[in-house]
Design an enzyme around this catalytic site. Structure first.
Site, PDB file in Angstrom:
ATOM      1  N   CYS A 139      80.042   4.974   5.278  1.00  0.00           N
ATOM      2  CA  CYS A 139      80.705   5.300   3.982  1.00  0.00           C
ATOM      3  C   CYS A 139      80.385   4.607   2.889  1.00  0.00           C
ATOM      4  O   CYS A 139      79.751   3.088   3.179  1.00  0.00           O
ATOM      5  CB  CYS A 139      82.571   5.129   4.178  1.00  0.00           C
ATOM      6  SG  CYS A 139      82.859   6.161   5.082  1.00  0.00           S
ATOM      7  N   LYS A 148      98.459  20.421  11.083  1.00  0.00           N
ATOM      8  CA  LYS A 148      99.160  19.885   9.789  1.00  0.00           C
ATOM      9  C   LYS A 148     100.430  20.552   9.746  1.00  0.00           C
ATOM     10  O   LYS A 148     100.569  21.680  10.148  1.00  0.00           O
ATOM     11  CB  LYS A 148      98.385  20.277   8.658  1.00  0.00           C
ATOM     12  CG  LYS A 148      97.196  19.373   8.390  1.00  0.00           C
ATOM     13  CD  LYS A 148      96.339  19.607   7.232  1.00  0.00           C
ATOM     14  CE  LYS A 148      95.196  18.757   7.059  1.00  0.00           C
ATOM     15  NZ  LYS A 148      94.339  18.557   8.297  1.00  0.00           N
ATOM     16  N   CYS A 195      87.809   2.371   2.737  1.00  0.00           N
ATOM     17  CA  CYS A 195      89.155   2.253   2.362  1.00  0.00           C
ATOM     18  C   CYS A 195      90.042   1.652   3.418  1.00  0.00           C
ATOM     19  O   CYS A 195      89.966   1.791   4.558  1.00  0.00           O
ATOM     20  CB  CYS A 195      89.543   3.757   2.295  1.00  0.00           C
ATOM     21  SG  CYS A 195      88.639   4.641   1.437  1.00  0.00           S
ATOM     22  N   ARG A 245      87.909  27.209  12.293  1.00  0.00           N
ATOM     23  CA  ARG A 245      86.988  26.284  11.925  1.00  0.00           C
ATOM     24  C   ARG A 245      86.880  24.708  12.656  1.00  0.00           C
ATOM     25  O   ARG A 245      87.732  24.683  13.680  1.00  0.00           O
ATOM     26  CB  ARG A 245      87.805  25.628  10.480  1.00  0.00           C
ATOM     27  CG  ARG A 245      89.216  25.338  10.525  1.00  0.00           C
ATOM     28  CD  ARG A 245      89.985  25.620   9.197  1.00  0.00           C
ATOM     29  NE  ARG A 245      91.266  24.903   9.396  1.00  0.00           N
ATOM     30  CZ  ARG A 245      92.360  25.623   9.639  1.00  0.00           C
ATOM     31  NH1 ARG A 245      92.186  27.081  10.090  1.00  0.00           N
ATOM     32  NH2 ARG A 245      93.418  25.166   9.746  1.00  0.00           N
ATOM     33  N   ASP A 296      99.464  15.282   9.153  1.00  0.00           N
ATOM     34  CA  ASP A 296      98.762  15.471  10.222  1.00  0.00           C
ATOM     35  C   ASP A 296      99.723  14.948  11.490  1.00  0.00           C
ATOM     36  O   ASP A 296      99.997  13.703  11.575  1.00  0.00           O
ATOM     37  CB  ASP A 296      97.439  14.889  10.371  1.00  0.00           C
ATOM     38  CG  ASP A 296      96.455  15.969   9.883  1.00  0.00           C
ATOM     39  OD1 ASP A 296      96.020  16.730  10.199  1.00  0.00           O
ATOM     40  OD2 ASP A 296      96.073  15.368   8.671  1.00  0.00           O
ATOM     41  N   ARG A 344      90.207   6.907  10.070  1.00  0.00           N
ATOM     42  CA  ARG A 344      89.293   7.091  11.199  1.00  0.00           C
ATOM     43  C   ARG A 344      88.657   5.258  11.075  1.00  0.00           C
ATOM     44  O   ARG A 344      87.494   5.352  11.467  1.00  0.00           O
ATOM     45  CB  ARG A 344      87.964   7.913  10.920  1.00  0.00           C
ATOM     46  CG  ARG A 344      88.470   9.273  10.967  1.00  0.00           C
ATOM     47  CD  ARG A 344      87.393  10.180  11.534  1.00  0.00           C
ATOM     48  NE  ARG A 344      87.960  11.597  11.604  1.00  0.00           N
ATOM     49  CZ  ARG A 344      87.694  12.472  10.742  1.00  0.00           C
ATOM     50  NH1 ARG A 344      87.191  12.365   9.497  1.00  0.00           N
ATOM     51  NH2 ARG A 344      88.270  13.713  11.156  1.00  0.00           N
ATOM     52  N   CYS A 383      92.054   3.994   5.985  1.00  0.00           N
ATOM     53  CA  CYS A 383      91.426   5.026   6.449  1.00  0.00           C
ATOM     54  C   CYS A 383      91.895   5.492   7.804  1.00  0.00           C
ATOM     55  O   CYS A 383      92.111   4.532   8.745  1.00  0.00           O
ATOM     56  CB  CYS A 383      90.085   4.367   6.866  1.00  0.00           C
ATOM     57  SG  CYS A 383      88.905   5.657   7.465  1.00  0.00           S
ATOM     58  N   ARG A 418      89.788  21.864  16.442  1.00  0.00           N
ATOM     59  CA  ARG A 418      90.941  21.675  16.475  1.00  0.00           C
ATOM     60  C   ARG A 418      91.843  23.005  16.201  1.00  0.00           C
ATOM     61  O   ARG A 418      92.698  23.480  16.879  1.00  0.00           O
ATOM     62  CB  ARG A 418      91.694  20.736  15.671  1.00  0.00           C
ATOM     63  CG  ARG A 418      92.932  20.232  15.907  1.00  0.00           C
ATOM     64  CD  ARG A 418      93.531  19.203  14.648  1.00  0.00           C
ATOM     65  NE  ARG A 418      92.722  18.532  13.984  1.00  0.00           N
ATOM     66  CZ  ARG A 418      92.248  17.351  14.413  1.00  0.00           C
ATOM     67  NH1 ARG A 418      92.956  16.456  15.454  1.00  0.00           N
ATOM     68  NH2 ARG A 418      91.341  16.459  13.789  1.00  0.00           N
ATOM     69  N   TYR A 419      91.157  23.728  15.116  1.00  0.00           N
ATOM     70  CA  TYR A 419      91.871  24.943  14.732  1.00  0.00           C
ATOM     71  C   TYR A 419      90.619  26.060  15.167  1.00  0.00           C
ATOM     72  O   TYR A 419      89.649  25.908  15.036  1.00  0.00           O
ATOM     73  CB  TYR A 419      92.230  25.065  13.288  1.00  0.00           C
ATOM     74  CG  TYR A 419      92.937  23.883  12.981  1.00  0.00           C
ATOM     75  CD1 TYR A 419      94.153  23.907  12.951  1.00  0.00           C
ATOM     76  CD2 TYR A 419      92.474  22.824  12.171  1.00  0.00           C
ATOM     77  CE1 TYR A 419      95.180  23.068  12.659  1.00  0.00           C
ATOM     78  CE2 TYR A 419      92.920  21.702  11.932  1.00  0.00           C
ATOM     79  CZ  TYR A 419      94.401  21.771  11.773  1.00  0.00           C
ATOM     80  OH  TYR A 419      95.385  20.825  11.496  1.00  0.00           O
ATOM     81  N   ASP A 442      98.195   8.620   7.575  1.00  0.00           N
ATOM     82  CA  ASP A 442      98.439   8.684   9.005  1.00  0.00           C
ATOM     83  C   ASP A 442      98.661   7.450   9.785  1.00  0.00           C
ATOM     84  O   ASP A 442      98.452   6.444   8.786  1.00  0.00           O
ATOM     85  CB  ASP A 442      97.015   9.338   9.437  1.00  0.00           C
ATOM     86  CG  ASP A 442      96.593  10.617   9.110  1.00  0.00           C
ATOM     87  OD1 ASP A 442      97.347  11.288   9.351  1.00  0.00           O
ATOM     88  OD2 ASP A 442      95.543  11.044   8.657  1.00  0.00           O
TER      89      ASP A 442
HETATM   90  S1  SF4 Z   1      88.746   7.287   3.938  1.00  0.00           S
HETATM   91 FE1  SF4 Z   1      87.698   6.537   5.665  1.00  0.00          FE
HETATM   92  S2  SF4 Z   1      85.998   8.027   6.257  1.00  0.00           S
HETATM   93 FE2  SF4 Z   1      87.238   8.213   4.163  1.00  0.00          FE
HETATM   94  S3  SF4 Z   1      85.691   7.169   2.605  1.00  0.00           S
HETATM   95 FE3  SF4 Z   1      87.432   5.724   2.944  1.00  0.00          FE
HETATM   96  S4  SF4 Z   1      86.648   4.599   4.967  1.00  0.00           S
HETATM   97 FE4  SF4 Z   1      85.128   6.415   4.625  1.00  0.00          FE
END
Ligand code: SF4
Length: 333
Positions: free
Chosen positions: A87, A301, A91, A78, A294, A96, A94, A74-75, A257
């Site tokens: 994971c 960002k 979360c 990097r 973001d 993603r 999350c 994206r940048y 996000d």
């Molecule tokens: S935020 Fe998403 S990618 Fe990061 S640890 Fe939690 S579930 Fe996994």
């Protein structure tokens, strides 16, 4: 006539999004507290089925910047290298969440990793590689060592940055072998810990962090601003102070996000601005993360803190810690 079975919203949440919690995080939950901030992060809720119209399955636009599988460029200087899509915890907010989980094909095969590394090698503007996923600290020490060495062998890659939640949520995974695998000649390694609440920094978590930092690997932290978890100045202050005391520099405070089904965690930007202003008043500069958003669609960002500088007829005014604007005349030419 038989009644139609009622659909179970939590079963539907679990069907759509991965669910997991580690014993270390489970042990922190106070079952008598319906608003426990650890439980809120990992326990599925029927509210995850409420999808707001502006929520996106790829909220920060990874796909638009993916030249080969696993790489997000994206940048200019990097890129991300997404090694795994699993994971230790999932979360509930999350960004993603549509990509991570035990199902799917997000983890790079050996051949896909070769292609991703070849892309990085062919782009000499890439100075920094950010290992993410999923959580790349789920890899074995042997795999971490292999990836570290292969990246460090690319002459223009100078910084290898691992993003992980493991030191907090599964600290015993941070073994001496894993820590040793992070260190390499020819490139500098950083570890960025994702942590959202001071209770996550248990004695075992702080010991895991110490193993990394004692090995000479600097650590930063990123935190997501979450309603009901850390959206008050006392919690944010306690978290940032605990991180600095553990030798982890707070780096980013992310505005949440717009991933699907996460609106119940989202604060208003004005509230986030007030919180970072209060943190600024209360705590040392070491304890100040940069509050960022973001921009949806992969546009990068944007810092969100309220401006501390405004123009006047004869120069500027700057805002002090208490929010009072102070005159700052420019030198006359
Ligand atoms: S935020 Fe998403 S990618 Fe990061 S640890 Fe939690 S579930 Fe996994």
């Amino acid at each position: 006539m038989s009644a139609r079975p009622k659909s179970d919203p939590l079963a539907e949440v679990a069907r759509r999004y991965a669910v997991a919690i580690t014993p270390a995080m489970d042990a922190l939950i106070d079952p008598t507290d319906p608003n426990d901030p650890i439980a809120a992060q990992f326990t599925p809720s029927a509210r995850e089925l409420e999808i707001a119209p502006d929520e996106l399955s790829d909220p920060i636009g990874d796909d638009a910047h993916t030249p080969v599988k696993g790489v997000v460029h994206r940048y200019r200087d990097r890129c991300l290298l997404k090694l795994v899509h699993v994971c230790p915890v999932y979360c509930r907010f999350c960004f993603r969440r549509e990509m991570v989980g035990p199902q799917g094909d997000g983890t790079l095969t050996g051949a896909e990793l070769d292609i991703a590394l070849a892309y990085i090698a062919a782009h000499d503007e890439i100075w920094e590689v950010i290992l993410t996923g999923g959580d790349p600290f789920l890899l074995s020490a042997r795999r971490v060592r292999e990836i570290t060495e292969r990246l460090a062998a690319i002459a223009h890659v100078k910084i290898i940055r691992w993003h992980t939640r493991v030191p907090a949520v599964d600290p015993l995974r941070v073994t001496p072998d894993l820590v040793e695998a992070l260190r390499v000649e020819g490139a500098t390694t950083y570890v960025v810990l994702h942590t959202n609440h001071p209770r996550e920094l248990t004695e075992q978590a702080r010991a895991a962090i110490a193993r990394i930092v004692d090995a000479g690997v600097p650590m930063l932290a990123q935190t997501v601003l979450l309603k009901g978890v850390n959206d008050d100045a006392d919690t944010l202050e306690a978290l940032m102070r605990a991180l600095v005391e553990a030798r982890v520099k707070p780096y980013y405070l992310h505005h949440l996000d717009k991933a699907p089904g996460t609106s119940h965690f989202r604060c208003e930007i004005a509230q986030g601005q007030e919180l970072v202003q209060e943190l600024h008043q209360r705590a040392s500069g070491l304890a100040q993360p940069t509050y960022v958003l973001d921009i949806p669609g992969g546009l990068g960002k944007a810092p969100l803190a309220s401006p501390s500088l405004r123009e006047t007829d004869d120069g500027y005014e700057v805002r002090d810690r208490d929010g009072v604007w102070r005159r700052y005349p420019e030198d006359e030419a």
